[in-house]
Scaffold this motif. Structure first.
Motif, PDB file in Angstrom:
ATOM      1  N   HIS A  33     -37.289  18.803 -59.076  1.00 36.02           N
ATOM      2  CA  HIS A  33     -37.449  19.288 -59.774  1.00 36.02           C
ATOM      3  C   HIS A  33     -38.681  20.225 -59.752  1.00 36.02           C
ATOM      4  O   HIS A  33     -39.348  20.828 -59.224  1.00 36.02           O
ATOM      5  CB  HIS A  33     -37.979  18.493 -60.920  1.00 36.02           C
ATOM      6  N   MET A  34     -38.376  21.852 -59.393  1.00 42.61           N
ATOM      7  CA  MET A  34     -39.444  22.863 -59.057  1.00 42.61           C
ATOM      8  C   MET A  34     -40.282  23.253 -60.395  1.00 42.61           C
ATOM      9  O   MET A  34     -39.435  23.606 -61.637  1.00 42.61           O
ATOM     10  CB  MET A  34     -38.492  24.080 -58.422  1.00 42.61           C
ATOM     11  N   SER A  35     -41.156  22.510 -60.919  1.00 43.82           N
ATOM     12  CA  SER A  35     -42.060  22.468 -61.884  1.00 43.82           C
ATOM     13  C   SER A  35     -41.953  24.157 -61.843  1.00 43.82           C
ATOM     14  O   SER A  35     -42.700  25.197 -61.550  1.00 43.82           O
ATOM     15  CB  SER A  35     -43.923  22.052 -61.721  1.00 43.82           C
TER      16      SER A  35
ATOM     17  N   LEU B  77     -32.151  30.090 -54.306  1.00 43.39           N
ATOM     18  CA  LEU B  77     -31.765  31.935 -55.088  1.00 43.39           C
ATOM     19  C   LEU B  77     -32.596  31.503 -55.965  1.00 43.39           C
ATOM     20  O   LEU B  77     -33.621  32.689 -56.794  1.00 43.39           O
ATOM     21  CB  LEU B  77     -31.078  31.653 -56.020  1.00 43.39           C
ATOM     22  N   THR B  78     -32.970  30.060 -57.124  1.00 47.40           N
ATOM     23  CA  THR B  78     -33.651  29.618 -57.967  1.00 47.40           C
ATOM     24  C   THR B  78     -35.122  29.071 -58.246  1.00 47.40           C
ATOM     25  O   THR B  78     -35.837  28.724 -58.577  1.00 47.40           O
ATOM     26  CB  THR B  78     -33.005  28.975 -58.447  1.00 47.40           C
TER      27      THR B  78
ATOM     28  N   GLU C 193     -43.876  30.997 -57.655  1.00 49.91           N
ATOM     29  CA  GLU C 193     -44.922  30.937 -57.399  1.00 49.91           C
ATOM     30  C   GLU C 193     -45.138  30.046 -56.536  1.00 49.91           C
ATOM     31  O   GLU C 193     -45.863  29.347 -55.940  1.00 49.91           O
ATOM     32  CB  GLU C 193     -45.893  30.036 -58.291  1.00 49.91           C
ATOM     33  N   LEU C 194     -44.150  29.748 -56.000  1.00 47.63           N
ATOM     34  CA  LEU C 194     -44.245  28.063 -54.606  1.00 47.63           C
ATOM     35  C   LEU C 194     -42.869  28.379 -53.492  1.00 47.63           C
ATOM     36  O   LEU C 194     -42.742  27.731 -52.554  1.00 47.63           O
ATOM     37  CB  LEU C 194     -42.671  27.144 -55.465  1.00 47.63           C
ATOM     38  N   PHE C 195     -42.907  30.170 -53.366  1.00 49.18           N
ATOM     39  CA  PHE C 195     -42.971  30.420 -51.550  1.00 49.18           C
ATOM     40  C   PHE C 195     -43.663  29.897 -51.244  1.00 49.18           C
ATOM     41  O   PHE C 195     -45.055  29.955 -50.802  1.00 49.18           O
ATOM     42  CB  PHE C 195     -42.294  31.809 -51.621  1.00 49.18           C
ATOM     43  N   TYR C 196     -42.963  29.179 -50.485  1.00 45.68           N
ATOM     44  CA  TYR C 196     -43.721  29.712 -48.559  1.00 45.68           C
ATOM     45  C   TYR C 196     -43.984  30.395 -48.006  1.00 45.68           C
ATOM     46  O   TYR C 196     -43.440  30.525 -47.238  1.00 45.68           O
ATOM     47  CB  TYR C 196     -44.141  27.538 -48.387  1.00 45.68           C
TER      48      TYR C 196
END
Lengths: 331, 382
Positions: free
Chosen positions: B260-262, B324-325, B329-332
């Motif tokens: 899950h993306m926090s 897409l979602t 802030e979690l882009f590497y």
């Protein structure tokens, strides 16, 4: 019994270092200053009695050559006879500021030479002793700086040799004036403690050997040394002789912080903070310890803990990855 | 911090990557021989002697961006392909798993046992390849040579360095949530019961001594936890019972890998700090990276072996949706260096390029330096 008070939010989470909380009590101004290391920056903030945050400031480690930004190892307020300085140690050197962090008054770059190719180079361990500030090094050396009553004319007065492994922490208490009375204790990664008398020339009084585990945190109070070790033990020694008086199997993981004021506070990576009452037995005159209180900070690897007032009726805690300072006060 | 952390970080993250890929290859019903080839190719690239030599040099840890680039390259060391979303998820899982293992290590030195657990499992994947087994054993020996003599203090510094690297990462992993080792806020559960670290006594005893060293008093106190002494110490030999379960394979065909993306990452300020690193830093890091990747000998596929795409999600639609979602802030950010005018850098890159064999069709470009930069850019797009 202690109850949890309102937390103070931090801009950045606390780093997994030892002794990662410094507290400066300013009772006259009804303020408390807190200092926490995040990583390449340290955060200073001041709070009113109820924990209401008033002002905050971030300090950066001074840049230098290298692939990644330098990391800060410790931030600590040094209370000297005529002034208070804030000291920051990092992998590049030692930065000293006026107590609110507004102006840097002194910068000492680490002289690593070729060492940085094979081992970590850093300063760590900060304490004030009279008009001196002592700072530990990765090499085991302890630098002694002579601080003037005001202004930036700070001078490196002595380099103490006593340790062979990186210094972890330094503890001091006001000098008694008599000869041979210890007022400075330095600790290192091998668990060795060196006991000194401060002065124009520091004198090594005694050494207390380690037993294979680091001593990340040490305190000195009324001639008693309290040392916290990597195996969860707290040991109390007589400073003048180095004699072991008390051994507490206190924690299930490495101890990360101690404070002494007059109660003893111990915090460790096992999520627990314990408070112990110290007293001198009427016969024998040796030190006695009684457990007062244990507090579990759930799922938090504690990395710093300090009393917030001189009587020890309140304390603050920081934890790895936690972006707040937890506060507790006695009921 | 410690300049001896990179090998441990790399090998453990690599081990987790292999666990996840192995599980997904089986879940996606990739034929056995193809799956084995993928794992073999990756392991062979990981343990390549030249690569290991670079890895084991004392050096500071790379940035998260730089390290991610290394794993991108590693994951594509065979006929397998991963879309960006799957690569992101793979990296999320790898990093959270190792963060968990480091945090839960009873003693700082136990991170070496975790590494050995990963290596033991890697050897299990390559039982049919004696040359590869030998390479892994050599790495074992190197680890023992370097870390075998380290003091508790040096391991504590390594632990702190690793934790600083993983600071503020709170991605929720389904398998961790289900096993109740991670809370719904993304923080790991730190149990206050169970076996103690080797060398730590059960808390609860206060012993007082007199001036002659004789024990004069023994008092117990309530410490709040429920601990037991460790039964025995894990083995640091080439073969042995590690005792510690951290670092062993927690996935199986029946336990799917999900993340899950926090949503709101707590410390945006801390994370933006990393992504706006000044250009001079990026250049030097590119040099180190190129040296490291240059040591990776990527094999060209022999014969008309077709590639295939591995999906870390259950369906292609899910994978698209995840791309897409993904919270910003979690882009590497994979290293994306503007072509530098630095002559020295280009020469060095050109030298390293000579040691490269590129898997894809050769691009027509003027200088070899451009090839490497273009390859780096392409990694971002795949």
């Amino acid at each position: 019994m202690f109850r949890r008070e309102r937390s103070i939010p931090l801009r950045g989470s606390a780093a997994a270092l030892c002794n990662n909380l410094s507290v400066l009590q300013l009772p006259v101004r009804n303020l408390t200053h807190f200092g926490v290391v995040h990583g390449p920056s340290a955060q200073l903030l001041s709070a009113a009695p109820e924990g209401v945050p008033l002002a905050q400031r971030q300090l950066q480690a001074k840049e230098g050559a290298g692939v990644s930004p330098p990391l800060i190892t410790q931030v600590h307020w040094c209370v000297l006879p005529f002034r208070v300085l804030l000291v920051l140690t990092s992998h590049r050197g030692i930065q000293m500021y006026e107590s609110d962090g507004s102006v840097m008054v002194y910068w000492h770059a680490l002289d690593a030479g070729d060492a940085s190719l094979v081992q970590a180079v850093f300063a760590r361990g900060i304490a004030a002793s009279g008009h001196f500030i002592c700072v530990g090094m990765w090499s085991g050396q302890v630098l002694v700086f002579d601080i003037p009553a005001k202004g930036p004319n700070i001078v490196l007065s002595e380099e103490l040799a006593g340790h062979q492994t990186p210094v972890t922490d330094i503890a001091t208490e006001p000098a008694q004036g008599q000869d041979g009375v210890a007022d400075v204790v330095t600790a290192d990664d091998s668990g060795l403690l060196c006991v000194w008398q401060s002065g124009p020339e520091f004198k090594l009084l005694t050494r207390i050997p380690g037993f294979g585990v680091p001593c990340p945190s040490v305190q000195l109070w009324r001639g008693t040394i309290a040392a916290g070790y990597g195996n969860g033990q707290v040991r109390l020694y007589e400073a003048s002789t180095g004699t072991l008086h008390v051994q507490i199997d206190a924690h299930a993981r490495a101890i990360c912080a101690l404070d002494l004021a007059p109660e003893l506070l111990s915090a460790a990576e096992d999520t627990f903070v314990h408070i112990w009452k110290l007293s001198r037995s009427p016969e024998g005159g040796y030190i006695e310890v009684e457990h007062c209180h244990g507090e579990c900070v759930p799922d938090t690897q504690v990395c710093g803990a300090r009393f917030c007032d001189p009587s020890g009726s309140s304390f603050a805690v920081t934890g790895y990855d936690l972006a707040e300072i937890l506060r507790f006060s006695s009921m | 911090m410690s300049v001896r952390t990179l090998p441990l970080l790399f090998l453990n993250l690599g081990g987790e990557m292999l666990y996840i890929l192995d599980q997904r290859l089986r879940a996606q019903n990739i034929p056995g021989d193809k799956a084995r080839k993928v794992l073999n190719d990756i392991i062979s690239t990981m343990f390549n002697r030249k690569f290991m030599e670079e890895l084991f040099k004392p050096q500071e840890l790379y940035s998260k961006k730089a390290l991610r680039t290394v794993y991108d390259r590693l994951a594509h060391a065979s006929i397998m392909r991963l879309n960006q979303a799957s690569m992101d998820k793979l990296y999320d899982l790898m990093t959270m798993a190792f963060k968990y293992q480091v945090l839960l290590c009873p003693r700082p030195k136990d991170v070496l046992l975790v590494t050995f657990n990963h290596l033991d499992a890697i050897k299990g994947f390559i039982q049919d390849s004696p040359t590869l087994l030998h390479q892994v054993d050599e790495t074992f020996q190197q680890l023992t040579e370097i870390y075998g003599g380290f003091s508790a203090g040096e391991f504590q510094l390594i632990r702190q360095t690793l934790l600083i690297f993983f600071q503020d990462l709170h991605i929720r992993v389904s398998i961790f949530l289900k096993d109740k080792v991670q809370n719904s806020n993304g923080r790991f559960v730190l149990p206050v019961s169970g076996p103690l670290p080797w060398g730590t006594k059960v808390p609860g005893l206060i012993r007082t001594f007199n001036n002659k060293g004789e024990e004069v008093r023994k008092v117990e106190f309530k410490h709040g936890g429920s601990y037991v002494a460790a039964p025995k110490e894990g083995s640091f030999e080439l073969y042995g019972d590690r005792v510690l379960k951290l670092g062993t394979n927690m996935y199986s065909v029946n336990r799917p890998v999900e993340t899950h993306m926090s949503g709101a990452s707590e410390n945006l300020a801390a994370q933006t700090q990393e992504s706006i690193a000044p250009n001079p830093l990026a250049k030097e890091e590119l040099n180190l990276l190129a040296r490291l990747i240059g040591g990776m000998e990527i094999k060209k596929p022999s014969g008309p072996e077709p590639g295939f795409r591995l999906n870390l999600f259950t369906t292609d639609e899910e994978e698209e949706q995840a791309a897409l979602t993904r919270p910003e802030e979690l882009f590497y950010e994979v290293i994306n260096i503007q072509a530098t005018q630095d002559q020295q850098t280009n020469e060095e890159l050109a030298r390293i390029m000579g040691e490269f064999e590129i898997l894809d069709q050769p691009r027509r470009s003027a200088s070899k330096g451009d090839d490497l930069l273009a390859m780096m850019d392409e990694l971002q797009l795949c």
